[in-house]
Design a protein around this motif. Sequence first.
Motif, mmCIF file in Angstrom:
data_model
loop_
_atom_site.group_PDB
_atom_site.id
_atom_site.type_symbol
_atom_site.label_atom_id
_atom_site.label_comp_id
_atom_site.label_asym_id
_atom_site.label_seq_id
_atom_site.Cartn_x
_atom_site.Cartn_y
_atom_site.Cartn_z
ATOM 1 N N GLN A 7 9.015 1.305 15.008
ATOM 2 C CA GLN A 7 9.857 1.321 13.810
ATOM 3 C C GLN A 7 9.457 0.200 12.853
ATOM 4 O O GLN A 7 9.355 0.393 11.634
ATOM 5 C CB GLN A 7 11.323 1.169 14.225
ATOM 6 N N TRP A 8 9.205 -0.971 13.410
ATOM 7 C CA TRP A 8 8.871 -2.142 12.588
ATOM 8 C C TRP A 8 7.545 -1.957 11.863
ATOM 9 O O TRP A 8 7.453 -2.208 10.657
ATOM 10 C CB TRP A 8 8.842 -3.376 13.496
ATOM 11 N N GLU A 10 5.844 0.840 11.270
ATOM 12 C CA GLU A 10 5.740 2.043 10.449
ATOM 13 C C GLU A 10 6.622 1.995 9.201
ATOM 14 O O GLU A 10 6.267 2.580 8.172
ATOM 15 C CB GLU A 10 6.119 3.285 11.280
ATOM 16 N N ASN A 11 7.753 1.288 9.276
ATOM 17 C CA ASN A 11 8.723 1.386 8.191
ATOM 18 C C ASN A 11 9.201 0.065 7.611
ATOM 19 O O ASN A 11 9.828 0.062 6.545
ATOM 20 C CB ASN A 11 9.970 2.168 8.672
ATOM 21 N N ILE A 12 8.928 -1.052 8.285
ATOM 22 C CA ILE A 12 9.452 -2.335 7.814
ATOM 23 C C ILE A 12 8.324 -3.265 7.370
ATOM 24 O O ILE A 12 8.279 -3.672 6.197
ATOM 25 C CB ILE A 12 10.302 -3.005 8.919
ATOM 26 N N VAL A 14 5.313 -3.212 6.180
ATOM 27 C CA VAL A 14 4.312 -2.328 5.571
ATOM 28 C C VAL A 14 3.961 -2.833 4.176
ATOM 29 O O VAL A 14 4.779 -3.489 3.523
ATOM 30 C CB VAL A 14 4.829 -0.875 5.495
#
Length: 350
Positions: A7-8, A10-12, A14
């Motif tokens: 999650q980190w 891929e979405n945070i 970045v």
Amino acid sequence: MAKWLAQWIENIAVPPAIGDNTHAGYRGDIEKHLIPGLGAHRLERLAPEHLEKLYTTMQRNGSAPGNAHHVHRTIRTALNEAVRRGHIASNPASVAKAPVLPDAEVDPYDVDEVKRLLKVAAGLHRNSARWALALALGLRQGEALGLRWEDVDLDGGVLWVRQSRLRPKYLHGCGGKCGQRAGSCPKRVAARPITKATKSRAGRRRIGLPAQLVGLLARHREEQAAERARALDMWREGGWVFTSPTGEPVNPSTDYHQWKALVRKAGVRDARLHDARHSAATVLLVLGVPERTVMSIMGWSTTAMAARYQHVTDPIRRSVAERVGGLLWDSEAEGDSGSPVSTADVGERT
């Protein structure tokens, strides 16, 4: 852990919130080490000992301490975000002992070696001023290669560091059908911009140019104009200070190999290109330039960087030794006894 790390990354963590290179480094650590080593743990039950065991296992399996330390920084950053969002109460990576990094031995070029490099560089047929910027001003590779003529004021004798040249990265434009690496694909497409803006306030800086360097850059601009005229329609104008023979910005890999060729031609000991920055910082130390001014020239944000980049070289040690000897052993006062002068004598002379 596996779910949170995915999650980190891929979405945070970045782009553009972080740089492309930073993101690639985080992703490599996560996919190669963190998920295989820690992915099965529950996030809230992760302990410092789990991290320390991972670092030890990595090094036993052949990873360099620097790689293990990079993994430590990655997991610490990822878990800091978990703390900020309330997923965990504290960060175990802040307690875990980080892998110990060996002190890198840096032996910067002395003044005579710098002079030799500058003399040989002056005889090069292309981009000779590029090495003067590195050796005299300590510009980082990306900063020098990212310079445009609009950043240089030869009349005022200053230049502005505003951006940095990035290492090229490519993707297949053929869908992978060519069977070659993405960088060799006939239809390759750039995966990142040529430059990025200097992100820190300290890195964005204005630097005064010595008169000799102004002359070198002026001559370089004239040589570039002649090269542009010879290239005709092949020239790709981008306003770059340092270019390929057809006007494109210099590839950092090409620049590295040109540096190694210069070192060999000058007959000085081999050193990293980045060590030229250490040499420039040490020259400022020799000249006694105030620390705040050195920080501005070098683009440092903390005074701790001076301890990292400025080195007490053998000529400096000899100079200090001579000054100490001159203070404690006055040749006129000591006569044949070889005894140090008294503090009273020193006080009288002072």
